[in-house]
Scaffold this active site. Structure first.
Site, PDB file in Angstrom:
ATOM      1  N   ASP A 112       0.802  -1.224   0.000  1.00  0.00           N
ATOM      2  CA  ASP A 112       0.000   0.000   0.000  1.00  0.00           C
ATOM      3  C   ASP A 112       0.833   1.272   0.000  1.00  0.00           C
ATOM      4  OD1 ASP A 112      -2.549  -1.082  -0.224  1.00  0.00           O
ATOM      5  OD2 ASP A 112      -2.598  -1.577   1.904  1.00  0.00           O
ATOM      6  N   ASP A 182      -6.347  -5.388  -5.086  1.00  0.00           N
ATOM      7  CA  ASP A 182      -6.113  -3.967  -4.776  1.00  0.00           C
ATOM      8  C   ASP A 182      -4.711  -3.516  -5.195  1.00  0.00           C
ATOM      9  OD1 ASP A 182      -7.646  -5.622  -3.074  1.00  0.00           O
ATOM     10  OD2 ASP A 182      -7.846  -4.071  -1.551  1.00  0.00           O
TER      11      ASP A 182
HETATM   12  N1  GLY Z   1      -7.175  -1.948  -0.070  1.00  0.00           N
HETATM   13  C1  GLY Z   1      -8.045  -2.289   0.976  1.00  0.00           C
HETATM   14  C2  GLY Z   1      -9.470  -2.083   0.682  1.00  0.00           C
HETATM   15  O1  GLY Z   1      -9.876  -1.788  -0.422  1.00  0.00           O
HETATM   16  O2  GLY Z   1     -10.251  -2.205   1.606  1.00  0.00           O
END
Ligand code: GLY
Length: 401
Positions: A112, A182
């Site tokens: 992230d 993600d």
């Molecule tokens: N990347 C984590 C979510 O979308 O909750």
């Protein structure tokens, strides 16, 4: 006289058919930006030093430190308000909330770091030249936005084990080598500031392993050390074989972003490959969205909407519309408009100086995890403003049937 003026204004608001005239997208955008001005300043007044907004629950602003995966989105919202208004108050607030994120370079981060740095320093790099004194505060230890981004991209690229062929998403040992869909969004950091070959390898491996026959995506794929697949499942969706709405949104936007980036560097073959992944998913999503365009948190469910997924889908659709040549009759454009009109309605848009300074209500973090259900979330606000900035306000009025 005042009465007559009011009457004339009311008549002017009616079309010749007698129904109220639809707000233009330009007016809608201006209204939302005005609300964002008020809300972001209010949120800043509620935040103590070093804290980032996470959500608003039980009448309180819930905060977190910079390690939370969403720490870049509030600075990113501030940069977007600055972009829309050119009011330096928002540039200064954006700098204030961006600089502490340089501390991520010294932490044990995960995939992230792409979200965290691109939404904050990525925007700062565009708006403030590297030699601007405000980029060199003590809090960023004197390094420029571009240096932060380049170093962050190096940290992200190092998460790809060449034998597996993808960037590892999460740390910890519940899985052998977990990769969540993600992760596609984090590749933008590599495409702009790092090793593009790593981003391309990740996107190609994910295209091969994450998607079902119908074009939808699993949430998580766990890999063995040799790159073979150990398992496919959900974590935040309803079931392993259902379509978690935000996961579909990340995939739609992630591959549309990769197509855009490949075209930018003249690599039309890869642009087409990535475009086709996104477009196939788009073909599945469009007929399955509710009438007002904002999805439920999982496409198999009808209990709780997720404004964040709606906002991200709107961004993805607008990227696809752009890639296809910006034609006014593209269904993706019409659906993006529908989603944005719904999100800008009182059902979703908060009243001024409420909800801790967030913009949108009704998002879902993780319903199976009983975390952040039907609440405001920073990324809903961020992608809502991004979709509004991508929307061609000069092509109004666009009709949605
Ligand atoms: N990347 C984590 C979510 O979308 O909750």
């Amino acid at each position: 006289m005042r009465r007559l003026t009011l009457l004339l204004a009311a008549l002017a608001a009616l079309s010749c058919t007698g129904s109220p005239r639809q707000e233009t997208m330009a007016d809608l955008r201006a209204r939302v930006i005005e609300r964002a001005r008020v809300q972001t300043v209010y949120m800043d007044s509620l935040l103590t030093d070093g804290r980032c907004p996470r959500t608003f629950q039980g009448d309180s602003l819930v905060t977190t430190d910079i390690g939370w995966w969403c720490s870049g989105f509030y600075p990113g919202v501030l940069w977007q308000v600055y972009e829309a208004t050119e009011d330096t108050l928002f540039r200064d607030l954006a700098v204030k909330h961006t600089l502490p994120l340089a501390g991520l370079l010294e932490r044990n981060t995960d995939h992230d770091i792409g979200f965290q740095l691109m939404s904050s320093f990525g925007k700062m790099a565009r708006h403030l030249p590297s030699d601007d004194p405000s980029c060199h505060s003590e809090r960023s230890e004197g390094i420029s936005p571009k240096t932060v981004l380049t170093r962050g991209a190096g940290i992200l690229a190092a998460r790809l084990d060449p034998a597996v062929g993808v960037i590892r998403s999460w740390n910890g040992n519940q899985w052998n080598y977990p990769v969540i869909i993600d992760n596609m969004m984090n590749l933008e950091l590599l495409m702009e500031y790092g090793d593009r070959a790593v981003a391309e390898r990740h996107a190609l491996t994910t295209a091969a392993n994450h998607f079902r026959e119908d074009g939808t995506t699993w949430h998580l794929v766990d890999y063995a050390d040799d790159g073979s697949v150990l398992g496919k499942q959900t974590v935040q969706g309803y079931a392993d074989d259902s379509a978690w709405a935000r996961g579909q949104a990340w995939a739609l936007y992630g591959y549309a972003m990769m197509a855009r980036e490949e075209r930018k560097i003249g690599n039309e073959d890869l642009a087409k490959t990535f475009y086709e992944v996104s477009a196939k998913l788009e073909g599945w999503i469009l007929p399955r969205l509710p009438e007002d365009g904002v999805p439920y948190w999982d496409f198999s469910q009808t209990d709780c909407r997720d404004a964040s997924a709606g906002a991200i889908i709107a961004c993805g659709l607008l990227q696809l519309w752009e890639f296809r040549g910006r034609t006014p009759d593209d269904p993706a454009l019409a659906m993006a408009e529908r989603i944005l009109r719904t999100l800008a309605s009182p059902e979703y848009l908060v009243e001024p100086r409420t909800h801790g300074g967030f913009l949108l209500k009704h998002s879902v973090g993780s319903l199976p995890g009983h975390s952040e259900v039907d609440v405001p979330l920073t990324y809903a606000d961020y992608y809502f403003l991004e979709a509004l900035s991508l929307f061609p306000v000069s092509v109004t009025p666009l009709k949605v049937n």
